[in-house]
Design an enzyme around this catalytic site. Sequence first.
Site, mmCIF file in Angstrom:
data_model
loop_
_atom_site.group_PDB
_atom_site.id
_atom_site.type_symbol
_atom_site.label_atom_id
_atom_site.label_comp_id
_atom_site.label_asym_id
_atom_site.label_seq_id
_atom_site.Cartn_x
_atom_site.Cartn_y
_atom_site.Cartn_z
ATOM 1 N N ARG A 157 0.821 -1.227 0.000
ATOM 2 C CA ARG A 157 0.000 0.000 0.000
ATOM 3 C C ARG A 157 0.840 1.256 0.000
ATOM 4 O O ARG A 157 0.318 2.346 0.243
ATOM 5 C CB ARG A 157 -0.851 0.038 1.270
ATOM 6 C CG ARG A 157 -1.899 -1.008 1.339
ATOM 7 C CD ARG A 157 -2.372 -1.105 2.768
ATOM 8 N NE ARG A 157 -3.714 -1.644 2.846
ATOM 9 C CZ ARG A 157 -4.270 -2.068 3.970
ATOM 10 N NH1 ARG A 157 -3.596 -2.010 5.099
ATOM 11 N NH2 ARG A 157 -5.498 -2.538 3.972
ATOM 12 N N LYS A 209 -7.420 -5.173 -1.220
ATOM 13 C CA LYS A 209 -6.436 -4.300 -1.876
ATOM 14 C C LYS A 209 -7.074 -3.557 -3.049
ATOM 15 O O LYS A 209 -6.914 -2.335 -3.200
ATOM 16 C CB LYS A 209 -5.245 -5.143 -2.355
ATOM 17 C CG LYS A 209 -4.346 -4.462 -3.363
ATOM 18 C CD LYS A 209 -3.580 -3.296 -2.781
ATOM 19 C CE LYS A 209 -2.965 -2.454 -3.879
ATOM 20 N NZ LYS A 209 -2.332 -1.245 -3.394
ATOM 21 N N HIS A 247 -21.361 19.238 6.234
ATOM 22 C CA HIS A 247 -22.148 18.166 6.843
ATOM 23 C C HIS A 247 -21.174 17.239 7.572
ATOM 24 O O HIS A 247 -20.127 16.892 7.017
ATOM 25 C CB HIS A 247 -22.898 17.404 5.731
ATOM 26 C CG HIS A 247 -23.826 16.355 6.243
ATOM 27 N ND1 HIS A 247 -23.379 15.200 6.833
ATOM 28 C CD2 HIS A 247 -25.177 16.283 6.238
ATOM 29 C CE1 HIS A 247 -24.413 14.460 7.177
ATOM 30 N NE2 HIS A 247 -25.524 15.097 6.831
ATOM 31 N N CYS A 263 -1.961 2.726 -10.239
ATOM 32 C CA CYS A 263 -2.796 1.921 -9.328
ATOM 33 C C CYS A 263 -4.270 2.290 -9.439
ATOM 34 O O CYS A 263 -5.093 1.453 -9.815
ATOM 35 C CB CYS A 263 -2.326 2.113 -7.892
ATOM 36 S SG CYS A 263 -0.741 1.332 -7.557
ATOM 37 N N TYR A 319 1.386 12.523 -12.898
ATOM 38 C CA TYR A 319 -0.003 12.121 -12.612
ATOM 39 C C TYR A 319 -0.573 12.801 -11.380
ATOM 40 O O TYR A 319 -1.775 12.793 -11.156
ATOM 41 C CB TYR A 319 -0.136 10.594 -12.535
ATOM 42 C CG TYR A 319 0.230 9.955 -11.226
ATOM 43 C CD1 TYR A 319 -0.714 9.839 -10.195
ATOM 44 C CD2 TYR A 319 1.492 9.431 -11.008
ATOM 45 C CE1 TYR A 319 -0.387 9.231 -8.998
ATOM 46 C CE2 TYR A 319 1.811 8.828 -9.819
ATOM 47 C CZ TYR A 319 0.876 8.733 -8.817
ATOM 48 O OH TYR A 319 1.205 8.130 -7.637
HETATM 49 N N1 NAD Z 1 4.527 1.493 -6.922
HETATM 50 C C1 NAD Z 1 3.545 1.528 -6.054
HETATM 51 O O1 NAD Z 1 3.325 2.540 -5.437
HETATM 52 C C2 NAD Z 1 2.678 0.313 -5.816
HETATM 53 C C3 NAD Z 1 1.856 0.321 -4.688
HETATM 54 C C4 NAD Z 1 1.093 -0.787 -4.424
HETATM 55 C C5 NAD Z 1 1.119 -1.883 -5.274
HETATM 56 N N2 NAD Z 1 1.909 -1.866 -6.393
HETATM 57 C C6 NAD Z 1 1.930 -3.065 -7.242
HETATM 58 O O2 NAD Z 1 3.187 -3.728 -7.063
HETATM 59 C C7 NAD Z 1 3.576 -4.381 -8.268
HETATM 60 C C8 NAD Z 1 4.960 -3.904 -8.684
HETATM 61 O O3 NAD Z 1 4.890 -2.521 -8.956
HETATM 62 P P1 NAD Z 1 6.181 -1.593 -9.005
HETATM 63 O O4 NAD Z 1 5.708 -0.199 -8.927
HETATM 64 O O5 NAD Z 1 7.211 -2.080 -8.038
HETATM 65 O O6 NAD Z 1 6.710 -1.900 -10.492
HETATM 66 P P2 NAD Z 1 8.126 -1.476 -11.094
HETATM 67 O O7 NAD Z 1 7.917 -1.395 -12.543
HETATM 68 O O8 NAD Z 1 8.700 -0.322 -10.342
HETATM 69 O O9 NAD Z 1 9.062 -2.725 -10.756
HETATM 70 C C9 NAD Z 1 8.822 -4.008 -11.232
HETATM 71 C C10 NAD Z 1 10.157 -4.666 -11.522
HETATM 72 O O10 NAD Z 1 9.895 -6.023 -11.912
HETATM 73 C C11 NAD Z 1 10.858 -6.377 -12.904
HETATM 74 N N3 NAD Z 1 10.381 -7.575 -13.584
HETATM 75 C C12 NAD Z 1 9.410 -7.717 -14.509
HETATM 76 N N4 NAD Z 1 9.248 -9.006 -14.840
HETATM 77 C C13 NAD Z 1 10.133 -9.714 -14.112
HETATM 78 C C14 NAD Z 1 10.449 -11.082 -13.989
HETATM 79 N N5 NAD Z 1 9.800 -12.013 -14.701
HETATM 80 N N6 NAD Z 1 11.433 -11.447 -13.145
HETATM 81 C C15 NAD Z 1 12.112 -10.533 -12.433
HETATM 82 N N7 NAD Z 1 11.845 -9.201 -12.484
HETATM 83 C C16 NAD Z 1 10.866 -8.802 -13.309
HETATM 84 C C17 NAD Z 1 10.987 -5.132 -13.747
HETATM 85 O O11 NAD Z 1 12.186 -5.134 -14.478
HETATM 86 C C18 NAD Z 1 10.919 -4.033 -12.684
HETATM 87 O O12 NAD Z 1 12.220 -3.648 -12.237
HETATM 88 C C19 NAD Z 1 2.472 -4.071 -9.289
HETATM 89 O O13 NAD Z 1 1.525 -5.116 -9.256
HETATM 90 C C20 NAD Z 1 1.853 -2.798 -8.738
HETATM 91 O O14 NAD Z 1 0.526 -2.644 -9.158
HETATM 92 C C21 NAD Z 1 2.700 -0.794 -6.660
#
Ligand code: NAD
Length: 404
Positions: A157, A209, A247, A263, A319
């Site tokens: 989160r 979530k 309110h 997200c 954004y």
């Molecule tokens: N960033 C946020 O604020 C946030 C908050 C809550 C949930 N999420 C969720 O968390 C998840 C990850 O998001 P993020 O922001 O960290 O993404 P991100 O793009 O910052 O990082 C993801 C990483 O995964 C790597 N990757 C992709 N496929 C791979 C594989 N097969 N093996 C190894 N590495 C691989 C990419 O190279 C990248 O470095 C998503 O589902 C997102 O919706 C993100």
Amino acid sequence: MKHTQKKIVVVGTGYVGLPAALMWAKAGHAVVGVDINENVVRAINEGVMHINENELRELMADPVVKKNLSARTSPCEGDVFVVAVPTPVDHARKTADLAFVESAVESFCPFVKRGNLVIIESTIPPRTCRDVVAPIIEKHTGMTVPGDIMLAHCPERILPGDIFREIVENDRLIGGMDDASTEAAAQVYASFVTGALHRTDDISAELSKLMENTYRDVNIALANELAAICENLGADPRKVIGFANKHPRVRILNPGIGVGGHCIPVDPWFLREIAPYDSRLISTARLINDEVPLRVAGKIRRAVRDIASPRIVLLGATYKRDCEDQRESPAHEVAAQLERDGYDFAHHDPLVSGKEYASLVEIAKGADLIAVLVPHSRMVEELRAQDAAIRAAMRTPRIEYYEK
Ligand SMILES: NC(=O)c1ccc[n+]([C@@H]2O[C@H](COP(=O)([O-])OP(=O)(O)OC[C@H]3O[C@@H](n4cnc5c(N)ncnc54)[C@H](O)[C@@H]3O)[C@@H](O)[C@H]2O)c1
């Protein structure tokens, strides 16, 4: 309390995976970060932080972290496998693209042993743990999930910009496919989380979530819908919202130029995907919010319609205000609309490299409209401080704020 040290393999070391990897390393676990992006792996091994958060940079330099954390491009054996790879929306079908999750899980299956724990941190549609992840592990290992292998969904989160505090202090959902999975996952997070660990099942965690961001999206849609109603009636939405919020049980949000980030505009679709009929309000809210940048582009067109060959300056590309993240930014959608219509416009943002930004007086030269799409604090201060000079530099001195 002393926690048993584990070997934790974090697959995907971006915004979500890397901070968790750092925290576990600091807590004394042996952590291996796995990422298919070689630059990310190199940066981690060289102790360079590729996420722009100061406290995380300091943590990266901590000797305990340096000792316990390493990175590589392919998985290895471990006790716990944590999946934190992207789960984008397939824009055409409005469904979750689980290709990254599937290939990440497949990639570590050869190293999974009986008694290991798999944690999915990525945001996923309901039932993904049991209908997608568990079958992949069972198929590739010949073992049962849950049973031989434990599996839990522990969604993240964190708010980019405040990751260091939030990853520790936020309450966390621990949704195991059985009690053993839940308990094992709770222990892994207890090593650094000070917020409450709410133990539940995988489907409840997946749903909760998604509902968090959906709640935000629906409420933003309500504010945006109110803004449209106000516009037609010539009323000021901020005033109307201010009065309604007097309110004691009403708290309407502020309207904006749309909903961005990766997200809030994405997660509601994952609910629609699993329950199309029962998510009509959710789908409508999504459509309302997606429409807002088109409405903003319409307002900009109307603002310059009496000017021959108008020159427009768009300010803000991220954004939301005061952040650098441009993912799914509605400001880009506004720009795309103007481009499609052939307008002469420039798009600047002081927080985004490539959107070159000198001084606003310079940027304003010869413009007929400055459209502030994302009111970054620094930019707004400059707009106020330099107001006279900026207007003097413009051909038509008109400055409009589209996000209030
Ligand atoms: N960033 C946020 O604020 C946030 C908050 C809550 C949930 N999420 C969720 O968390 C998840 C990850 O998001 P993020 O922001 O960290 O993404 P991100 O793009 O910052 O990082 C993801 C990483 O995964 C790597 N990757 C992709 N496929 C791979 C594989 N097969 N093996 C190894 N590495 C691989 C990419 O190279 C990248 O470095 C998503 O589902 C997102 O919706 C993100």
